[in-house]
Write an enzyme that holds these catalytic residues in place. Structure first.
Site, PDB file in Angstrom:
ATOM      1  N   LEU A 112       0.814  -1.223   0.000  1.00 24.51           N
ATOM      2  CA  LEU A 112       0.000   0.000   0.000  1.00 24.51           C
ATOM      3  C   LEU A 112       0.842   1.265   0.000  1.00 24.51           C
ATOM      4  O   LEU A 112       0.335   2.355   0.255  1.00 24.51           O
ATOM      5  CB  LEU A 112      -0.934   0.011   1.222  1.00 24.51           C
ATOM      6  CG  LEU A 112      -2.036  -1.062   1.205  1.00 24.51           C
ATOM      7  CD1 LEU A 112      -2.952  -0.890   2.403  1.00 24.51           C
ATOM      8  CD2 LEU A 112      -2.855  -1.011  -0.085  1.00 24.51           C
ATOM      9  N   GLY A 113       2.131   1.144  -0.279  1.00 21.18           N
ATOM     10  CA  GLY A 113       2.990   2.321  -0.326  1.00 21.18           C
ATOM     11  C   GLY A 113       2.942   2.998  -1.691  1.00 21.18           C
ATOM     12  O   GLY A 113       2.020   2.775  -2.480  1.00 21.18           O
ATOM     13  N   LEU A 115       4.615   2.467  -4.370  1.00 23.23           N
ATOM     14  CA  LEU A 115       4.813   1.654  -5.578  1.00 23.23           C
ATOM     15  C   LEU A 115       3.934   0.417  -5.685  1.00 23.23           C
ATOM     16  O   LEU A 115       3.700  -0.090  -6.792  1.00 23.23           O
ATOM     17  CB  LEU A 115       6.287   1.214  -5.663  1.00 23.23           C
ATOM     18  CG  LEU A 115       7.347   2.310  -5.572  1.00 23.23           C
ATOM     19  CD1 LEU A 115       8.733   1.730  -5.790  1.00 23.23           C
ATOM     20  CD2 LEU A 115       7.066   3.415  -6.584  1.00 23.23           C
ATOM     21  N   TYR A 243      18.526   2.942   6.340  1.00 24.41           N
ATOM     22  CA  TYR A 243      17.882   2.466   5.106  1.00 24.41           C
ATOM     23  C   TYR A 243      18.922   1.880   4.149  1.00 24.41           C
ATOM     24  O   TYR A 243      18.783   0.753   3.660  1.00 24.41           O
ATOM     25  CB  TYR A 243      17.150   3.646   4.461  1.00 24.41           C
ATOM     26  CG  TYR A 243      16.472   3.368   3.150  1.00 24.41           C
ATOM     27  CD1 TYR A 243      15.474   2.407   3.032  1.00 24.41           C
ATOM     28  CD2 TYR A 243      16.803   4.116   2.007  1.00 24.41           C
ATOM     29  CE1 TYR A 243      14.828   2.179   1.823  1.00 24.41           C
ATOM     30  CE2 TYR A 243      16.158   3.903   0.795  1.00 24.41           C
ATOM     31  CZ  TYR A 243      15.176   2.930   0.704  1.00 24.41           C
ATOM     32  OH  TYR A 243      14.547   2.713  -0.490  1.00 24.41           O
TER      33      TYR A 243
HETATM   34  N1  LIG Z   1       9.714   4.970  -3.888  1.00 25.13           N
HETATM   35  C1  LIG Z   1      10.974   5.099  -4.262  1.00 25.13           C
HETATM   36  O1  LIG Z   1      11.414   6.138  -4.761  1.00 25.13           O
HETATM   37  C2  LIG Z   1      11.895   3.926  -4.075  1.00 25.13           C
HETATM   38  C3  LIG Z   1      13.205   4.036  -4.579  1.00 25.13           C
HETATM   39  C4  LIG Z   1      14.084   2.983  -4.371  1.00 25.13           C
HETATM   40  C5  LIG Z   1      13.652   1.819  -3.766  1.00 25.13           C
HETATM   41  N2  LIG Z   1      12.367   1.734  -3.309  1.00 25.13           N
HETATM   42  C6  LIG Z   1      11.969   0.520  -2.634  1.00 25.13           C
HETATM   43  O2  LIG Z   1      10.755   0.036  -3.169  1.00 25.13           O
HETATM   44  C7  LIG Z   1       9.959  -0.543  -2.134  1.00 25.13           C
HETATM   45  C8  LIG Z   1       8.587   0.098  -2.132  1.00 25.13           C
HETATM   46  O3  LIG Z   1       8.780   1.481  -1.916  1.00 25.13           O
HETATM   47  P1  LIG Z   1       7.567   2.460  -1.603  1.00 25.13           P
HETATM   48  O4  LIG Z   1       8.013   3.801  -2.055  1.00 25.13           O
HETATM   49  O5  LIG Z   1       6.307   1.899  -2.094  1.00 25.13           O
HETATM   50  O6  LIG Z   1       7.609   2.448   0.005  1.00 25.13           O
HETATM   51  P2  LIG Z   1       6.512   3.070   0.988  1.00 25.13           P
HETATM   52  O7  LIG Z   1       7.239   3.575   2.186  1.00 25.13           O
HETATM   53  O8  LIG Z   1       5.640   4.004   0.272  1.00 25.13           O
HETATM   54  O9  LIG Z   1       5.658   1.785   1.390  1.00 25.13           O
HETATM   55  C9  LIG Z   1       6.183   0.774   2.209  1.00 25.13           C
HETATM   56  C10 LIG Z   1       5.027  -0.049   2.753  1.00 25.13           C
HETATM   57  O10 LIG Z   1       5.554  -1.001   3.681  1.00 25.13           O
HETATM   58  C11 LIG Z   1       4.554  -1.219   4.640  1.00 25.13           C
HETATM   59  N3  LIG Z   1       5.099  -1.821   5.866  1.00 25.13           N
HETATM   60  C12 LIG Z   1       5.750  -1.231   6.891  1.00 25.13           C
HETATM   61  N4  LIG Z   1       5.986  -2.120   7.877  1.00 25.13           N
HETATM   62  C13 LIG Z   1       5.484  -3.309   7.450  1.00 25.13           C
HETATM   63  C14 LIG Z   1       5.417  -4.600   8.011  1.00 25.13           C
HETATM   64  N5  LIG Z   1       5.895  -4.862   9.238  1.00 25.13           N
HETATM   65  N6  LIG Z   1       4.830  -5.590   7.307  1.00 25.13           N
HETATM   66  C15 LIG Z   1       4.326  -5.352   6.072  1.00 25.13           C
HETATM   67  N7  LIG Z   1       4.357  -4.139   5.494  1.00 25.13           N
HETATM   68  C16 LIG Z   1       4.923  -3.123   6.179  1.00 25.13           C
HETATM   69  C17 LIG Z   1       3.972   0.167   4.916  1.00 25.13           C
HETATM   70  O11 LIG Z   1       2.690   0.071   5.517  1.00 25.13           O
HETATM   71  C18 LIG Z   1       3.967   0.763   3.514  1.00 25.13           C
HETATM   72  O12 LIG Z   1       2.708   0.643   2.906  1.00 25.13           O
HETATM   73  C19 LIG Z   1      10.742  -0.341  -0.837  1.00 25.13           C
HETATM   74  O13 LIG Z   1      11.435  -1.500  -0.516  1.00 25.13           O
HETATM   75  C20 LIG Z   1      11.699   0.757  -1.163  1.00 25.13           C
HETATM   76  O14 LIG Z   1      12.888   0.671  -0.426  1.00 25.13           O
HETATM   77  C21 LIG Z   1      11.491   2.759  -3.447  1.00 25.13           C
HETATM   78  C1  LIG Z   2      15.583   6.687  -3.358  1.00 24.90           C
HETATM   79  C2  LIG Z   2      14.615   5.896  -2.575  1.00 24.90           C
HETATM   80  O1  LIG Z   2      15.152   4.771  -2.017  1.00 24.90           O
HETATM   81  C3  LIG Z   2      13.589   6.584  -1.737  1.00 24.90           C
HETATM   82  N1  LIG Z   2      12.716   7.350  -2.589  1.00 24.90           N
HETATM   83  C4  LIG Z   2      14.184   7.515  -0.692  1.00 24.90           C
HETATM   84  O2  LIG Z   2      14.389   8.655  -1.014  1.00 24.90           O
HETATM   85  O3  LIG Z   2      14.431   7.090   0.397  1.00 24.90           O
END
Ligand SMILES: NC(=O)c1ccc[n+]([C@@H]2O[C@H](COP(=O)([O-])OP(=O)(O)OC[C@H]3O[C@@H](n4cnc5c(N)ncnc54)[C@H](O)[C@@H]3O)[C@@H](O)[C@H]2O)c1
Ligand SMILES: C[C@@H](O)[C@H](N)C(=O)O
Length: 421
Positions: A112-113, A115, A243
């Site tokens: 639900l984040g 992505l 992180y």
């Molecule tokens: N969004 C970006 O720009 C980006 C960039 C690089 C990598 N990522 C990686 O992609 C993945 C998804 O990113 P995002 O932006 O959707 O993250 P986000 O922070 O928006 O969502 C993370 C989700 O994890 C859930 N969560 C937290 N604790 C939990 C638990 N104990 N059990 C189950 N779920 C739990 C939260 O409720 C949340 O919905 C992450 O691993 C992140 O590191 C994202």
């Molecule tokens: C880059 C990526 O991992 C995430 N959007 C952060 O800024 O933490």
């Protein structure tokens, strides 16, 4: 001593070649030959020789490691030595066998984040609505709940995770749960639990049930001592955030499980991801999403990074496509388990300049957040993704102008809908 134990035809083998760096053929022959020899040493001899006793299980493991070109299930995993907590002795025999043509059953954690919902809708087009299960610890909004299967899953609860995988006959797992860079610094112990302990649970469940596992890493897995412009796949990784540390840990653990247990672990290091219909979860690159919301809604935007802070970025559609592409890539095309992927790289000033072409009245001001700025200053400025392009044909679609047009079209149409209601 060893030569006395070696059957006669192999006594003339040149053991010195083990340390001969220049000759790859010679090296790989030596690598597979030595372990093989160790497995042939009679057990009563190994019992009286501590060193050989220690080396025997390692030798068996090297022989069956995917790097040696053998399937990991050739030998039972009890020969591998101590198993992690949840992996039974015959772990690899639990694997559901499926060919590429078979129907995948997919689980997304932390869905639900920013992505996860987009990933679910992307994968449902490929595998069918009911074959992709979204999960999280939060309550889903109605439109998400109605769009396909949703289930509660806390990755810190190993049994809950295992039950979901078993009951739903999951074959592929996309592990998205995490605390991102800025919120991670605000709550280090929770970030450590979710990003590290949670990952351990996911790795064990995936290895135990023969899943193909995708774990995203990030530009944040690099630090101030990494080369920043450009940053290659393999270089120094000494991040200064919990992180980043947890993501380097994930990369290494996934790779270790691949070699040790034959887990089909695949990982992409995402840049900052920019999405139109979902909010970022507390990262350093969030400004590049928020500027579009604010520009359309208020005509003003206050940026929390310095105008000259250059970071790699990507439109969500490219990110999700890359994720599916690397998961579907034939195993033999992957020379690594973790790849950088890249699309564009810009500063807040350059992004604002591009948005101003569409909204000339936009006012951008800067109010730097020292925590986020310090993090951004330690991250890559440009990402070298040449290995992803070479190995599995990665190619991005969206550069900065297309990104800005697409984002503003989405927000423009959203605000027109809001005004009409
Ligand atoms: N969004 C970006 O720009 C980006 C960039 C690089 C990598 N990522 C990686 O992609 C993945 C998804 O990113 P995002 O932006 O959707 O993250 P986000 O922070 O928006 O969502 C993370 C989700 O994890 C859930 N969560 C937290 N604790 C939990 C638990 N104990 N059990 C189950 N779920 C739990 C939260 O409720 C949340 O919905 C992450 O691993 C992140 O590191 C994202
Ligand atoms: C880059 C990526 O991992 C995430 N959007 C952060 O800024 O933490």
């Amino acid at each position: 001593m060893l030569s006395l134990l070696v059957p006669r035809p192999w006594r003339s083998y040149n053991f010195a070649s083990v340390s001969h760096v220049g000759n790859q053929d010679e090296m790989s022959r030596s690598r597979s030959f030595l372990p093989y020899l160790l497995t042939l040493v009679p057990r009563r001899v190994t019992e009286s020789m501590p060193v050989v006793r220690m080396l025997r299980p390692v030798a068996c493991w090297m022989l069956q490691s995917p790097a040696c070109g053998c399937r990991a299930s050739v030998l039972p995993s009890r020969l591998l030595g101590t198993s992690p907590r949840q992996i039974p002795m015959d772990a690899n025999f639990h694997s559901t066998s499926f060919s590429e043509a078979d129907q995948q059953r997919v689980l997304i954690t932390g869905g639900l984040g920013q992505l996860g919902v987009g990933l679910a809708s992307f994968l449902r087009k490929r595998f069918g609505k009911d074959n992709v299960i979204l999960s999280d610890i939060r309550k889903p909004p109605e439109h998400v709940f109605l769009s396909g299967p949703f289930i509660y899953s806390d990755i810190l609860d190993y049994k809950n995770l295992r039950e979901i995988v078993v009951n739903n006959r999951i074959t592929w797992l996309f592990h998205y749960s995490a605390l991102l860079s800025a919120v991670g610094e605000a709550n280090v112990s929770l970030a450590r639990a979710v990003n590290i302990t949670g990952l351990h649970n996911v790795l064990d469940v995936a290895a135990e049930h023969g899943l193909r596992l995708f774990v995203p890493s990030t530009i944040g897995a690099f630090g101030p001592t990494s080369p920043r412009n450009p940053t290659p796949d393999l270089c120094i990784q000494r991040p200064r955030t919990i992180y980043g540390v947890s993501k380097v840990h994930a990369e290494l653990m996934g790779e270790y499980y691949y070699y040790r247990y034959g887990l089909d672990f695949r990982c992409l290091r995402y840049p900052g991801i920019i999405s139109a219909d979902s909010q970022p979860g507390g990262g350093t690159t969030d400004y590049a999403v928020q500027i579009f919301h604010e520009a359309v809604k208020n005509g003003r935007f206050e940026c929390n990074l310095r105008p000259d802070t250059r970071l790699p970025m990507m439109y969500i559609h490219d990110c999700l496509r890359a994720t599916l592409e690397v998961m579907e890539a034939p195993a033999e095309s992957l020379s690594m388990r973790t790849y950088n992927i890249s699309a564009m790289s810009f500063t807040p000033a350059e992004l604002a300049q591009e948005v101003l072409k569409h909204i000339p009245e936009l006012q951008v001001t800067y109010n730097v957040d020292p925590v986020r700025q310090a993090i951004a200053d330690s991250w890559p400025m440009n990402f070298d993704d040449s290995n992803a392009r070479k190995d599995w044909g990665w190619k991005h679609d969206f550069d900065l102008p297309e990104l800005v047009t697409t984002m503003l079209n989405f927000h423009g149409s959203e605000s027109r809908v809001a005004q009409a209601n």
